[in-house]
Design an enzyme around this catalytic site. Sequence first.
Site, PDB file in Angstrom:
ATOM      1  N   HIS A 135     -32.642 -55.064   8.430  1.00 15.10           N
ATOM      2  CA  HIS A 135     -31.834 -53.903   8.780  1.00 15.10           C
ATOM      3  C   HIS A 135     -30.430 -54.127   8.235  1.00 15.10           C
ATOM      4  O   HIS A 135     -30.091 -55.227   7.824  1.00 15.10           O
ATOM      5  CB  HIS A 135     -31.878 -53.693  10.287  1.00 15.10           C
ATOM      6  N   HIS A 165     -31.206 -46.817   6.142  1.00 10.41           N
ATOM      7  CA  HIS A 165     -30.448 -47.958   5.650  1.00 10.41           C
ATOM      8  C   HIS A 165     -29.924 -47.634   4.248  1.00 10.41           C
ATOM      9  O   HIS A 165     -29.988 -48.460   3.350  1.00 10.41           O
ATOM     10  CB  HIS A 165     -31.345 -49.195   5.595  1.00 10.41           C
TER      11      HIS A 165
HETATM   12  C1  LIG Z   1     -31.016 -43.436  13.166  1.00 13.06           C
HETATM   13  C2  LIG Z   1     -30.505 -44.717  12.562  1.00 13.06           C
HETATM   14  C3  LIG Z   1     -31.016 -45.923  12.991  1.00 13.06           C
HETATM   15  C4  LIG Z   1     -30.557 -47.112  12.444  1.00 13.06           C
HETATM   16  N1  LIG Z   1     -31.010 -48.286  12.947  1.00 13.06           N
HETATM   17  C5  LIG Z   1     -30.455 -49.432  12.532  1.00 13.06           C
HETATM   18  C6  LIG Z   1     -30.800 -50.651  13.173  1.00 13.06           C
HETATM   19  O1  LIG Z   1     -31.593 -50.688  14.125  1.00 13.06           O
HETATM   20  N2  LIG Z   1     -30.224 -51.798  12.714  1.00 13.06           N
HETATM   21  C7  LIG Z   1     -29.335 -51.778  11.679  1.00 13.06           C
HETATM   22  O2  LIG Z   1     -28.839 -52.838  11.292  1.00 13.06           O
HETATM   23  N3  LIG Z   1     -28.993 -50.635  11.061  1.00 13.06           N
HETATM   24  C8  LIG Z   1     -29.506 -49.467  11.487  1.00 13.06           C
HETATM   25  N4  LIG Z   1     -29.096 -48.302  10.907  1.00 13.06           N
HETATM   26  C9  LIG Z   1     -28.155 -48.359   9.768  1.00 13.06           C
HETATM   27  C10 LIG Z   1     -26.746 -48.838  10.102  1.00 13.06           C
HETATM   28  O3  LIG Z   1     -26.295 -48.336  11.341  1.00 13.06           O
HETATM   29  C11 LIG Z   1     -25.794 -48.421   8.979  1.00 13.06           C
HETATM   30  O4  LIG Z   1     -26.288 -48.972   7.786  1.00 13.06           O
HETATM   31  C12 LIG Z   1     -24.370 -48.909   9.172  1.00 13.06           C
HETATM   32  O5  LIG Z   1     -23.806 -48.407  10.348  1.00 13.06           O
HETATM   33  C13 LIG Z   1     -23.512 -48.483   7.986  1.00 13.06           C
HETATM   34  O6  LIG Z   1     -22.223 -49.003   8.140  1.00 13.06           O
HETATM   35  P1  LIG Z   1     -21.022 -48.476   7.228  1.00 13.06           P
HETATM   36  O7  LIG Z   1     -19.787 -49.094   7.745  1.00 13.06           O
HETATM   37  O8  LIG Z   1     -21.409 -48.687   5.813  1.00 13.06           O
HETATM   38  O9  LIG Z   1     -21.010 -46.900   7.440  1.00 13.06           O
HETATM   39  P2  LIG Z   1     -20.968 -46.044   8.779  1.00 13.06           P
HETATM   40  O10 LIG Z   1     -21.430 -46.824   9.935  1.00 13.06           O
HETATM   41  O11 LIG Z   1     -21.683 -44.788   8.477  1.00 13.06           O
HETATM   42  O12 LIG Z   1     -19.421 -45.762   9.008  1.00 13.06           O
HETATM   43  C14 LIG Z   1     -18.677 -44.920   8.176  1.00 13.06           C
HETATM   44  C15 LIG Z   1     -17.561 -44.290   8.986  1.00 13.06           C
HETATM   45  O13 LIG Z   1     -16.676 -43.605   8.107  1.00 13.06           O
HETATM   46  C16 LIG Z   1     -16.344 -42.353   8.658  1.00 13.06           C
HETATM   47  N5  LIG Z   1     -15.995 -41.450   7.553  1.00 13.06           N
HETATM   48  C17 LIG Z   1     -16.832 -40.926   6.637  1.00 13.06           C
HETATM   49  N6  LIG Z   1     -16.148 -40.135   5.793  1.00 13.06           N
HETATM   50  C18 LIG Z   1     -14.858 -40.169   6.160  1.00 13.06           C
HETATM   51  C19 LIG Z   1     -13.687 -39.549   5.672  1.00 13.06           C
HETATM   52  N7  LIG Z   1     -13.708 -38.739   4.609  1.00 13.06           N
HETATM   53  N8  LIG Z   1     -12.517 -39.784   6.311  1.00 13.06           N
HETATM   54  C20 LIG Z   1     -12.487 -40.608   7.395  1.00 13.06           C
HETATM   55  N9  LIG Z   1     -13.575 -41.212   7.896  1.00 13.06           N
HETATM   56  C21 LIG Z   1     -14.756 -41.006   7.280  1.00 13.06           C
HETATM   57  C22 LIG Z   1     -17.602 -41.939   9.395  1.00 13.06           C
HETATM   58  O14 LIG Z   1     -17.338 -40.946  10.369  1.00 13.06           O
HETATM   59  C23 LIG Z   1     -18.051 -43.258   9.990  1.00 13.06           C
HETATM   60  O15 LIG Z   1     -17.446 -43.499  11.232  1.00 13.06           O
HETATM   61  C24 LIG Z   1     -29.566 -47.092  11.412  1.00 13.06           C
HETATM   62  C25 LIG Z   1     -29.061 -45.882  10.985  1.00 13.06           C
HETATM   63  C26 LIG Z   1     -29.511 -44.686  11.547  1.00 13.06           C
HETATM   64  C27 LIG Z   1     -28.923 -43.408  11.096  1.00 13.06           C
END
Ligand SMILES: Cc1cc2nc3c(=O)[nH]c(=O)nc-3n(C[C@H](O)[C@H](O)[C@H](O)COP(=O)(O)OP(=O)(O)OC[C@H]3O[C@@H](n4cnc5c(N)ncnc54)[C@H](O)[C@@H]3O)c2cc1C
Length: 600
Positions: A578, A534
């Site tokens: 989460h 997280h």
């Molecule tokens: C194993 C695991 C289990 C988890 N379990 C849970 C759970 O049960 N419940 C929960 O709520 N959360 C859970 N999480 C955490 C949650 O999924 C994340 O906190 C959340 O998805 C983050 O969202 P975000 O939009 O900030 O980033 P992300 O979901 O990481 O999305 C970022 C996106 O940007 C893209 N990107 C990155 N850099 C670039 C670039 N330079 N150019 C273009 N695109 C780019 C990436 O490819 C990605 O698609 C878990 C995480 C992991 C790894």
Amino acid sequence: MRVIFGMLISLLLTHSSVGIHILRLLTEYGLTTTYGIRTEQLPRFNEYDFIIVGAGPGGSPVANRLSENKNWRILLLEAGGPEGILQQIPMLPTINTKYDWQYKYEPRKKACLGLRDRRCLCPKGKSLGGTSTINGMVYSRGHKLDFDIWAEQGNYGWSYDEVLPYFKKSERANLREPVDKSYHGKNGYVHVQNTPWRSPMTDLFLEAGKELGYDIVDYNGRQQIGFSDNQLTMVNGTRCSASKAYLRIRRSNLDIVTEATVSRVLIDDNNHAYGVEFIKNNKTYRVNAGKEVILSAGTINTPQLLMLSGIGPKDHLDELGIKVVKDARVGYNLCDHVAFIGLTFLVNQSFTFLQQAISTPGAALQYAINGTGPFSTPFPGGLAFTRTKFATDARPDLEIVLQAGSFNVDPRKGRARGITEEVYDTVWKPLEGQTTWGIWPSTQLARSKGRVTLRSTNIKDHPIIDANLLDDPNDLEVLVEGVKFAIEISKSKTLQRYGSRLHDIKIPGCETLEFNSDDYWRCAIRQLTTTFNHEMGTAKMGPATDPTAVVDPELRVHGVGGLRVIDASIMPEVPVGHLAATIYMIAEKGADMIKQSWQN
Ligand SMILES: Cc1cc2nc3c(=O)[nH]c(=O)nc-3n(C[C@H](O)[C@H](O)[C@H](O)COP(=O)(O)OP(=O)(O)OC[C@H]3O[C@@H](n4cnc5c(N)ncnc54)[C@H](O)[C@@H]3O)c2cc1C
Ligand SMILES: *[C@@H]1O[C@H](CO)[C@@H](O)[C@H](O)[C@H]1NC(C)=O
Ligand SMILES: *[C@@H]1O[C@H](CO)[C@@H](O)[C@H](O)[C@H]1NC(C)=O
Ligand SMILES: *[C@@H]1O[C@H](CO)[C@@H](O)[C@H](O)[C@H]1NC(C)=O
Ligand SMILES: *[C@@H]1O[C@H](CO)[C@@H](O)[C@H](O)[C@H]1NC(C)=O
């Protein structure tokens, strides 16, 4: 879709070890789909009103909501490709494949010591849907007080009462009791459900909780403290990722380009962001944003992009020869829910779901045909929030997550969590063929803070992630309390009916300590550390008066025009729970703030 692949899996699993291997190959190479999401090879225009970087829980809702305005042209750029098919099946492992950036934390002296190269893994999703395509699917919001604290810090608009409508706006809940209905949304994009099939281990876990005097609660409702079955981001037995939820709208004013890695934000001499540069198939392109660029690349990649664009700590940018656009505390304040993966219990009957799922062809068939059974259940089998003696306010500082099976039934032998062969062979190999369950305790209000910095000026180089886990003694002590709590659960009458007992082979590195002493557990936790992944906080939100803030309460980067951050990096403090649910809320609210600012 589910039927075809379920059948395939059912056949494969008849020969379990071969099956798992083939599944893994299929996950790694090929088998992707866009689930009806329209994508373009390249942007169709040179200029869009808004460019969004990253299609996770941050970026996907923003792309959807902004494109509701038909007068605006929106471009969503995602570094990964379409999401994998096998990840749709909740039971199957998802991390450490090509859909994962496969980051790792830097080695440190206080945590992750027993893992491969002394490094904890930091998986991050790389496809449409981002990390929501590889996560544990648990839908759990922060505690009320988390948001009230954000607001108290000068973040107007972020108190619990003000953010609750956005939690509800994002959600389409269809939950079993107990559920506090007034806290849930019915018409949003993110499907939130319980698993269609509940592991018997979950029932025992809840019963044990009651026996210990806890309520069975809707942790997203009135009361977070208590024991609960999981609320999950899923629908019809399959994963509901951010992209499946928000991007199947096929609007003509929304272009989605995958396999496009943004390498920097283009910023003019007046500190105004006017577009981005991105790389696709080894070619560099530029595309302009008439109104705003929105970074939603996640807690690791958003600070990387900010720094590569000249927004970051001056001394660090100077070191790398990057021209400073804005000196800002980017990359600091990295925080996570640190956890322990070394706690295993044995029972004398095989009622945990993992064995059933892996060993019975019937289970796969059941999933294929009816979308239920063990395959529709992800690894977390239930959870509880509680306050330890270290809690300083009303919030729970400990979460425990039930694992209906330990690494002894994991076809990958814990490798996906960095467990070495040596540790596996010592601790879990002797348990092969036996029925186990586990609890992963995690410190919720973690105080240790880490930092993300650039390794180089090349976008392709992984940033340096120094999570600094367990640096603050509080974080370790809360985990020791978590271990004791888990042992209490195992000692409950409910679990004693199944002869539940603590697995007592000592974790390598802690052999000299007395088993089950506090010092033993402190040692074991430092050896087999993990986090719930997280990661948050690296582009902190705060008012202009806060020198550590990177974005303002409307998520605009301080000192740079036309640029916002909408993802997990903006969280000023780690919330209890989460992360994804809160990011969906942030994105819904962020999109509303953008709409409002361009209406005037
Ligand atoms: C194993 C695991 C289990 C988890 N379990 C849970 C759970 O049960 N419940 C929960 O709520 N959360 C859970 N999480 C955490 C949650 O999924 C994340 O906190 C959340 O998805 C983050 O969202 P975000 O939009 O900030 O980033 P992300 O979901 O990481 O999305 C970022 C996106 O940007 C893209 N990107 C990155 N850099 C670039 C670039 N330079 N150019 C273009 N695109 C780019 C990436 O490819 C990605 O698609 C878990 C995480 C992991 C790894
Ligand atoms: C779930 O299944 C029901 C019944 O088969 C179907 O009507 C619905 O469209 C499905 N939902 C999604 C999001 O696929
Ligand atoms: C990009 O360049 C690298 C190294 O030059 C090469 O190995 C790779 O095949 C190229 N990829 C594409 C899609 O052209
Ligand atoms: C699917 O569900 C139906 C109705 O509940 C049940 O009769 C049938 O046995 C199930 N099929 C499988 C393969 O589990
Ligand atoms: C499991 O252990 C309990 C408690 O010792 C005992 O009562 C029960 O009979 C055992 N069950 C089996 C199947 O061995």
